[in-house]
Design a protein around this motif. Structure first.
Motif, PDB file in Angstrom:
ATOM      1  N   VAL A 143      70.574  16.841  14.371  1.00 47.51           N
ATOM      2  CA  VAL A 143      70.168  16.546  12.993  1.00 47.51           C
ATOM      3  C   VAL A 143      70.488  17.749  12.115  1.00 47.51           C
ATOM      4  CG1 VAL A 143      68.263  15.892  11.482  1.00 47.51           C
ATOM      5  CG2 VAL A 143      68.345  15.033  13.836  1.00 47.51           C
ATOM      6  N   VAL A 144      71.220  17.486  11.030  1.00 50.55           N
ATOM      7  CA  VAL A 144      71.673  18.556  10.138  1.00 50.55           C
ATOM      8  C   VAL A 144      71.162  18.285   8.725  1.00 50.55           C
ATOM      9  CG1 VAL A 144      73.686  19.708   9.147  1.00 50.55           C
ATOM     10  CG2 VAL A 144      73.740  18.943  11.526  1.00 50.55           C
ATOM     11  N   PRO A 145      70.300  19.153   8.178  1.00 52.64           N
ATOM     12  CA  PRO A 145      69.829  18.961   6.800  1.00 52.64           C
ATOM     13  C   PRO A 145      70.889  19.378   5.787  1.00 52.64           C
ATOM     14  CG  PRO A 145      68.881  20.957   7.729  1.00 52.64           C
ATOM     15  CD  PRO A 145      69.665  20.320   8.829  1.00 52.64           C
ATOM     16  N   CYS A 146      71.011  18.589   4.721  1.00 56.55           N
ATOM     17  CA  CYS A 146      71.994  18.871   3.668  1.00 56.55           C
ATOM     18  C   CYS A 146      71.326  18.734   2.302  1.00 56.55           C
ATOM     19  CB  CYS A 146      73.171  17.903   3.754  1.00 56.55           C
ATOM     20  SG  CYS A 146      74.075  17.952   5.319  1.00 56.55           S
ATOM     21  N   ASP A 147      71.961  19.293   1.299  1.00 51.86           N
ATOM     22  CA  ASP A 147      71.443  19.174  -0.064  1.00 51.86           C
ATOM     23  C   ASP A 147      71.566  17.730  -0.538  1.00 51.86           C
ATOM     24  OD1 ASP A 147      70.962  21.869  -0.042  1.00 51.86           O
ATOM     25  OD2 ASP A 147      72.790  22.402  -1.129  1.00 51.86           O
ATOM     26  N   THR A 148      70.733  17.374  -1.492  1.00 55.52           N
ATOM     27  CA  THR A 148      70.750  16.024  -2.044  1.00 55.52           C
ATOM     28  C   THR A 148      70.852  16.061  -3.561  1.00 55.52           C
ATOM     29  OG1 THR A 148      68.325  15.991  -2.095  1.00 55.52           O
ATOM     30  CG2 THR A 148      69.410  15.040  -0.151  1.00 55.52           C
ATOM     31  N   ILE A 149      71.142  14.922  -4.140  1.00 54.72           N
ATOM     32  CA  ILE A 149      71.112  14.746  -5.583  1.00 54.72           C
ATOM     33  C   ILE A 149      70.202  13.558  -5.871  1.00 54.72           C
ATOM     34  CG2 ILE A 149      73.384  15.736  -6.039  1.00 54.72           C
ATOM     35  CD1 ILE A 149      74.539  12.947  -6.013  1.00 54.72           C
ATOM     36  N   LYS A 150      69.665  13.513  -7.082  1.00 52.34           N
ATOM     37  CA  LYS A 150      68.772  12.424  -7.469  1.00 52.34           C
ATOM     38  C   LYS A 150      69.360  11.649  -8.634  1.00 52.34           C
ATOM     39  CE  LYS A 150      64.271  14.013  -5.807  1.00 52.34           C
ATOM     40  NZ  LYS A 150      62.844  14.251  -6.147  1.00 52.34           N
ATOM     41  N   SER A 151      69.188  10.351  -8.569  1.00 59.17           N
ATOM     42  CA  SER A 151      69.630   9.493  -9.654  1.00 59.17           C
ATOM     43  C   SER A 151      68.590   9.494 -10.759  1.00 59.17           C
ATOM     44  CB  SER A 151      69.845   8.061  -9.143  1.00 59.17           C
ATOM     45  OG  SER A 151      68.607   7.512  -8.730  1.00 59.17           O
ATOM     46  N   LEU A 160      77.642  14.758  -1.130  1.00 56.34           N
ATOM     47  CA  LEU A 160      78.753  14.709  -0.189  1.00 56.34           C
ATOM     48  C   LEU A 160      79.453  16.054  -0.051  1.00 56.34           C
ATOM     49  CD1 LEU A 160      80.309  11.227  -1.038  1.00 56.34           C
ATOM     50  CD2 LEU A 160      78.733  11.826   0.807  1.00 56.34           C
ATOM     51  N   ARG A 161      79.522  16.780  -1.135  1.00 55.02           N
ATOM     52  CA  ARG A 161      80.150  18.108  -1.069  1.00 55.02           C
ATOM     53  C   ARG A 161      79.341  19.032  -0.163  1.00 55.02           C
ATOM     54  NH1 ARG A 161      81.073  22.376  -5.963  1.00 55.02           N
ATOM     55  NH2 ARG A 161      82.735  23.605  -5.011  1.00 55.02           N
ATOM     56  N   SER A 162      78.014  18.954  -0.252  1.00 55.23           N
ATOM     57  CA  SER A 162      77.149  19.744   0.615  1.00 55.23           C
ATOM     58  C   SER A 162      77.309  19.321   2.072  1.00 55.23           C
ATOM     59  CB  SER A 162      75.687  19.591   0.189  1.00 55.23           C
ATOM     60  OG  SER A 162      74.813  20.194   1.133  1.00 55.23           O
ATOM     61  N   VAL A 163      77.476  18.021   2.303  1.00 57.68           N
ATOM     62  CA  VAL A 163      77.677  17.520   3.657  1.00 57.68           C
ATOM     63  C   VAL A 163      78.931  18.129   4.271  1.00 57.68           C
ATOM     64  CG1 VAL A 163      78.251  15.471   5.021  1.00 57.68           C
ATOM     65  CG2 VAL A 163      76.431  15.362   3.308  1.00 57.68           C
ATOM     66  N   LEU A 164      80.030  18.099   3.519  1.00 57.82           N
ATOM     67  CA  LEU A 164      81.284  18.643   4.030  1.00 57.82           C
ATOM     68  C   LEU A 164      81.160  20.129   4.327  1.00 57.82           C
ATOM     69  CD1 LEU A 164      83.898  16.890   1.691  1.00 57.82           C
ATOM     70  CD2 LEU A 164      83.055  16.141   3.912  1.00 57.82           C
ATOM     71  N   GLN A 165      80.561  20.863   3.398  1.00 58.97           N
ATOM     72  CA  GLN A 165      80.432  22.311   3.566  1.00 58.97           C
ATOM     73  C   GLN A 165      79.507  22.656   4.732  1.00 58.97           C
ATOM     74  OE1 GLN A 165      82.214  24.494   1.868  1.00 58.97           O
ATOM     75  NE2 GLN A 165      81.325  26.290   2.884  1.00 58.97           N
ATOM     76  N   THR A 166      78.390  21.951   4.828  1.00 53.99           N
ATOM     77  CA  THR A 166      77.423  22.234   5.882  1.00 53.99           C
ATOM     78  C   THR A 166      77.993  21.935   7.268  1.00 53.99           C
ATOM     79  OG1 THR A 166      75.583  21.719   4.381  1.00 53.99           O
ATOM     80  CG2 THR A 166      75.105  21.711   6.739  1.00 53.99           C
ATOM     81  N   LEU A 167      78.692  20.827   7.397  1.00 51.94           N
ATOM     82  CA  LEU A 167      79.283  20.478   8.690  1.00 51.94           C
ATOM     83  C   LEU A 167      80.379  21.463   9.090  1.00 51.94           C
ATOM     84  CD1 LEU A 167      79.481  16.589   8.440  1.00 51.94           C
ATOM     85  CD2 LEU A 167      77.939  17.954   9.859  1.00 51.94           C
ATOM     86  N   TYR A 168      81.100  21.965   8.099  1.00 50.44           N
ATOM     87  CA  TYR A 168      82.120  22.973   8.401  1.00 50.44           C
ATOM     88  C   TYR A 168      81.478  24.269   8.887  1.00 50.44           C
ATOM     89  CZ  TYR A 168      85.589  26.620   7.612  1.00 50.44           C
ATOM     90  OH  TYR A 168      86.414  27.705   7.767  1.00 50.44           O
ATOM     91  N   GLU A 169      80.434  24.692   8.207  1.00 53.46           N
ATOM     92  CA  GLU A 169      79.789  25.961   8.554  1.00 53.46           C
ATOM     93  C   GLU A 169      78.991  25.877   9.845  1.00 53.46           C
ATOM     94  OE1 GLU A 169      77.451  26.814   5.130  1.00 53.46           O
ATOM     95  OE2 GLU A 169      79.147  27.509   3.920  1.00 53.46           O
ATOM     96  N   MET A 176      87.494  14.954   8.537  1.00 55.44           N
ATOM     97  CA  MET A 176      86.626  13.798   8.757  1.00 55.44           C
ATOM     98  C   MET A 176      87.359  12.505   8.405  1.00 55.44           C
ATOM     99  SD  MET A 176      83.044  15.059   7.085  1.00 55.44           S
ATOM    100  CE  MET A 176      82.523  16.770   7.248  1.00 55.44           C
ATOM    101  N   MET A 177      87.077  11.502   9.190  1.00 61.02           N
ATOM    102  CA  MET A 177      87.606  10.163   8.952  1.00 61.02           C
ATOM    103  C   MET A 177      86.436   9.273   8.554  1.00 61.02           C
ATOM    104  SD  MET A 177      89.972   8.046  11.603  1.00 61.02           S
ATOM    105  CE  MET A 177      90.431   6.319  11.384  1.00 61.02           C
TER     106      MET A 177
END
Length: 273
Positions: A143-151, A160-169, A176-177
């Motif tokens: 389980v990997v915590p990532c930043d979120t945005i709110k509507s 999604l940008r945080s997801v990509l960066q966090t998974l890379y780090e 990713m596919m």
């Protein structure tokens, strides 16, 4: 590097809608032909991770692995985007309820995908740490915590940008596919980098798009559209501005080309503008 890859019918459907009596929203449906499936698994072999949304996971429980022999290729990591960690914290899924055939399934049974990574919000990650999940064995997902945005209505979504960066780090995921479902595909198409970081008019998180188009029709009554939520933003839509600039509502593919694989047609492009 992000590749959007999915199979659709000629009318843009990726799955069947189930009946109103069913609690699931779609059903797993093989759309592409055998030859195109070989291409799909070959694409999986050159990516570090395969991304799906939590709805697709809960409904289809896909394996998300490479099922053709590719020399010197490791299995990609299955990645589930699950803001509220419903895949682990929810006790309301049909698959987890006791029935006449015996007790409810274990969490291990819910994950056919091996060595999976689940991306969630920081708040969901805290709830996960506070809940006893001792029944999990070596199949336990990471389980990997990532930043979120709110509507504007307060709903929370993974950035999604945080997801990509966090998974890379954290896991050295460099490619990713993204395979679905509709909400995740649409989110990647909708996502734009902040204005101050744009270099020209075209900026997207997606580097490549590979769409398998099968010679079949489902129709809007029974079908689930691949990109149904494209154009929908987290903010209130400015309909007046959209009416005055309808050209910007149409996304044009960059360096698009078509190839034939078996009875299917494959659309390849480098994003859109």
């Amino acid at each position: 590097f992000v590749t959007l890859s999915y199979a659709q019918t000629v009318d843009g459907m990726i799955a069947l809608q189930k009946t109103s009596s069913s609690k699931n929203k779609s059903s797993n449906l093989a759309i592409s032909g055998k030859e195109s499936m070989v291409l799909t698994h070959a694409l999986r072999s050159v990516h570090d991770g395969i991304v799906i949304g939590v709805n697709t996971f809960l409904i289809d429980n896909p394996r998300l692995n490479m099922r053709i022999k590719m020399p010197a290729c490791e299995q990609p990591r299955p990645i589930v985007l699950d803001t509220q960690l419903r895949s682990l914290l929810s006790d309301t899924n049909d698959a987890d309820k006791d029935d006449a055939n015996g007790p409810k399934s274990s969490l291990e049974d819910r994950f056919r995908a091996q060595n999976a990574i689940i991306c969630c919000s920081h708040s969901a990650f805290k709830r996960y740490n506070n809940k006893s999940l001792s029944s999990l064995d070596m199949k336990q997902p990471t389980v990997v915590p990532c930043d979120t945005i709110k509507s504007t209505n307060g709903d929370e979504y993974l950035d999604l940008r945080s997801v990509l960066q966090t998974l890379y780090e954290s896991h050295n995921i460099k490619s990713m596919m993204v395979e679905g479902g509709s909400a995740i595909l649409s989110s990647f198409v909708n996502y734009n980098l902040p204005a101050e970081e744009k270099d020209g008019d075209f900026v997207s998180l997606v580097n490549c798009m590979c769409v398998t188009i099968s010679p079949a029709i489902i129709g809007g009554v029974f079908g689930l559209s691949a990109l149904e939520a494209v154009g929908r933003t987290r903010e209130e839509p400015n309909t007046e501005a959209q009416e005055n600039d309808t050209v910007k509502l149409v996304k044009r593919m960059v360096k698009a080309k078509f190839i034939t694989v078996g009875s299917d047609c494959i659309l390849l492009c480098e994003g859109w503008y």
